[in-house]
Design an enzyme around this catalytic site. Structure first.
Site, PDB file in Angstrom:
ATOM      1  N   HIS A  60      -8.250  -4.939  -0.312  1.00 20.32           N
ATOM      2  CA  HIS A  60      -6.936  -4.356  -0.040  1.00 20.32           C
ATOM      3  C   HIS A  60      -6.287  -4.996   1.192  1.00 20.32           C
ATOM      4  CE1 HIS A  60      -3.857  -1.342  -0.429  1.00 20.32           C
ATOM      5  NE2 HIS A  60      -4.058  -0.883   0.790  1.00 20.32           N
ATOM      6  N   ASP A  61      -7.100  -5.352   2.166  1.00 17.78           N
ATOM      7  CA  ASP A  61      -6.592  -5.991   3.384  1.00 17.78           C
ATOM      8  C   ASP A  61      -5.790  -7.258   3.117  1.00 17.78           C
ATOM      9  OD1 ASP A  61      -7.133  -4.428   5.528  1.00 17.78           O
ATOM     10  OD2 ASP A  61      -8.722  -5.680   6.372  1.00 17.78           O
ATOM     11  N   ARG A 117     -11.935   6.408  10.172  1.00 13.86           N
ATOM     12  CA  ARG A 117     -11.592   4.990  10.230  1.00 13.86           C
ATOM     13  C   ARG A 117     -12.687   4.116   9.621  1.00 13.86           C
ATOM     14  NH1 ARG A 117      -7.219   1.933   9.960  1.00 13.86           N
ATOM     15  NH2 ARG A 117      -7.218   0.160  11.385  1.00 13.86           N
ATOM     16  N   ASP A 169      -8.965  -6.189  -4.676  1.00 10.41           N
ATOM     17  CA  ASP A 169      -8.542  -4.899  -4.091  1.00 10.41           C
ATOM     18  C   ASP A 169      -9.043  -3.776  -4.997  1.00 10.41           C
ATOM     19  OD1 ASP A 169      -7.260  -2.680  -3.096  1.00 10.41           O
ATOM     20  OD2 ASP A 169      -5.257  -3.560  -3.096  1.00 10.41           O
ATOM     21  N   SER A 228       0.844  -1.188   0.000  1.00 14.38           N
ATOM     22  CA  SER A 228       0.000   0.000   0.000  1.00 14.38           C
ATOM     23  C   SER A 228       0.890   1.253   0.000  1.00 14.38           C
ATOM     24  CB  SER A 228      -0.934  -0.057   1.212  1.00 14.38           C
ATOM     25  OG  SER A 228      -1.936   0.911   1.158  1.00 14.38           O
TER      26      SER A 228
END
Lengths: 397, 397
Positions: free
Chosen positions: B371-372, B219, B338, B149
């Site tokens: 993405h995680d 968040r 992602d 990232s």
């Protein structure tokens, strides 16, 4: 040249039972109609609206040239939904902030503004309220019910709640329910509003304030999900905001006293709080504008109506079973780049209807604009809707 | 069994010039090292971190069993990046809130907490600071620089700023710059923080408050973009939150005085503000937790570093020209689901490197997690990284 639209209002004294178990009485619905109801009352088309739209679907208000209705490109004399042939009704939903009774109006028992005490309303409740409006207008059966996004959910729900009253349903850029991601975006927007200190638990009216910070954030999030990544890149990309040169430091500006916009060839500002990119400027503008006119409690109510809609829920998640009640013919339309209500979700509805051997047309339009495409001009999209309404008219004749 | 990690700190008195034109001096960097630097100092691997991570990459802290580093699944003895063979360095970036100098520390001139006056730092600035750290550690050339990232952006930037100091770059789930949509999400998060009344223009420390509302919203938005729609549907779907029955109204609970969780078969609450769906509970929890430990000014700085990164910018947008300086060998990894940093963006980097006839390996991992995925275990992903580091080691021998 648009035609002149005139809002109308009807008062409903009798209590409307709501899905939550609560009820609402002495409410008002704002609506507009375009075209003429024919002699056998068979050419009525109901248009259901999405999140921040209203009963003002088409035309302009007298003396306000720029006040086009939100689906003015689709609906009007000679348009895809031709008001020379159909009697079109737009209605503002209960809980909205554009004329029908909503959180900013007084509760009939107490005279106090509802605020956060306005009852939670669902897609099904809106459809019931719309059905009562049609009763008052003397319309037993609709030639068609039409809606996009949340409006499409209402159109779909009409075919389940009042199958005998709907001959056709046109469901555009919609879904049989929200995904977890959809709910997640709604929840972030709601938290932004509810945690704004100016929200006062939903009773901000008495405090003379508006939770504008929260509304801005909610609208910014919404706008991101209405657009496709592609169209955002095309419209904004990484363009820097146009700058106004600072007269006190720029020789160029001193020679030319009017502010001189400089193009993005310039350097980064290196700031965390100032606007650096064009997309930021766009989003802040949209957020500011929205916070000036939209009601915070309405935002909560309407996003919750989206979350709750799930006709398959009473059938253990089986959409085919849920749609078995529908007898209408259907047109489903989706847009390839819509990631909020993707084509996959429309195809779920199509499949469930076909499983029930219903008459379904489906168009997947290759448009770059994301979810917003349902409000925009696109020749193929307008053509599909136009053809479909031509076929509806043939049935009337 | 994880090994014990120990944070270290180095103080840098000399001023570091920053891209913005400002500079920072008398700063500290927090870092950790794992494994042994070999005799010819050729086995060093630098790990760069993303938004809310730190120098604590692997291992656990003494007496804190659950304090695994953020890439502990990838890095350690016998793991894909094997600390029995490589000397691995994790460093906390300037402006962060985990040990290196950041907005919550005092400015050396005034003794006042930096707050919003902390200088804007970029990916390039971080790389320069990391290079100085390596100087102090006596490391002239890295066997590899590795990051996911935003960390991948730093790895890429290393190959451009210090081509002679990097033999290999491993760039995971990254991009050559942010899209308009990426910037848009960052901007909404920043606006939520900046417009929180407790932000006080970034000088909230003096007021003894923390802009937790804004941090929570930031968040929550982040979390939505880290996950794929699919994995959210699989983990949460439309599940209702588990309810705790109300003892005062439930006979069942009266017979069993402990709170009895009831499963989601239950009815909707019909509430706009209470938690109705499991996904809402998850997001609120993540937001609350984050707001307890993350610094608001750091959030602004790090998202801006993401926005600004764009090595092609100085080359009129031509990434091939921009990457011509790189002489390292590359491994690029992306994940199919992602949508934050999609495979397409990694492929842009691959293409630009191939245009320059660089040595590039590329793996597009079919993982459901969005993405995680770059932080999670996946046999193929770990295998690809493992093989690549095996080949790096062979070059060392």
């Amino acid at each position: 040249m648009s035609f002149i639209a005139t809002p109308q209002f009807l008062h409903f004294p009798e209590a409307l039972p709501l899905q939550s178990g609560a009820s609402i009485r002495d409410y008002q619905l704002a609506f507009e109609t375009y075209g003429q109801l024919n002699a056998d009352r068979s050419n009525a088309v109901l248009v259901c609206h999405a999140l921040n739209a209203s009963h003002h679907v088409a035309g302009v208000y007298a003396g306000q040239d720029k006040s086009e209705g939100w689906w003015n490109n689709m609906i009007g004399p000679g348009k895809s939904v031709d008001t020379n042939r159909f009697f079109v009704i737009g209605v503002n939903n209960l809980g909205s902030c554009f004329g029908s009774t909503g959180p900013m109006h007084p509760h009939p028992d107490t005279g106090q503004v509802y605020g956060a005490d306005f009852p939670v309303v669902t897609v099904e409740d809106w459809v019931n309220a719309q059905a009562r409006l049609l009763d008052r207008l003397g319309i037993t059966q609709l030639a068609a019910v039409l809606g996009g996004s949340l409006g499409g959910m209402q159109a779909l729900s009409w075919t389940l709640q009042y199958p005998e009253r709907v001959r056709h349903a046109v469901v555009v850029a919609s879904a049989p329910n929200l995904t977890a991601e959809n709910i997640a975006f709604n929840e972030v927007a709601r938290r932004a509003i509810v945690t704004d200190p100016d929200f006062h638990g939903g009773h901000f009216y008495q405090h003379g304030v508006i939770p504008k910070r929260g509304l801005r954030i909610a609208r910014m999030i919404g706008h991101i999900t209405y657009l496709s990544d592609d169209v955002m890149n095309e419209k904004f990309g990484r363009q820097l905001r146009q700058r106004v040169m600072d007269k006190t430091t720029s020789e160029g500006a001193a020679a030319n006293p009017a502010p001189v916009p400089t193009q993005g060839a310039g350097a980064y500002l290196y700031s965390t709080q100032d606007i650096e990119f064009q997309i930021e400027s766009y989003l802040r503008y949209q957020g500011d504008k929205f916070s000036e006119y939209f009601d915070a409690n309405t935002y909560l109510l309407i996003t919750r109506a989206l979350d709750y809609f799930d006709p398959a829920r009473a059938h253990g998640g089986n959409l085919t079973q849920a749609l078995a009640r529908a007898t209408a013919k259907f047109l489903l339309v989706s847009f390839t780049t819509d990631w909020r209500f993707s084509p996959k979700r429309s195809r779920e509805i199509v499949k469930a209807l076909l499983d029930n051997r219903r008459d379904v047309s489906y168009a997947e339009i290759d448009a770059p604009h994301g979810h917003d495409a349902f409000l925009l001009d696109d020749a193929r999209y307008m053509g599909v809707v136009s053809s479909y309404f031509d076929s509806i008219e043939k049935e009337l004749a």
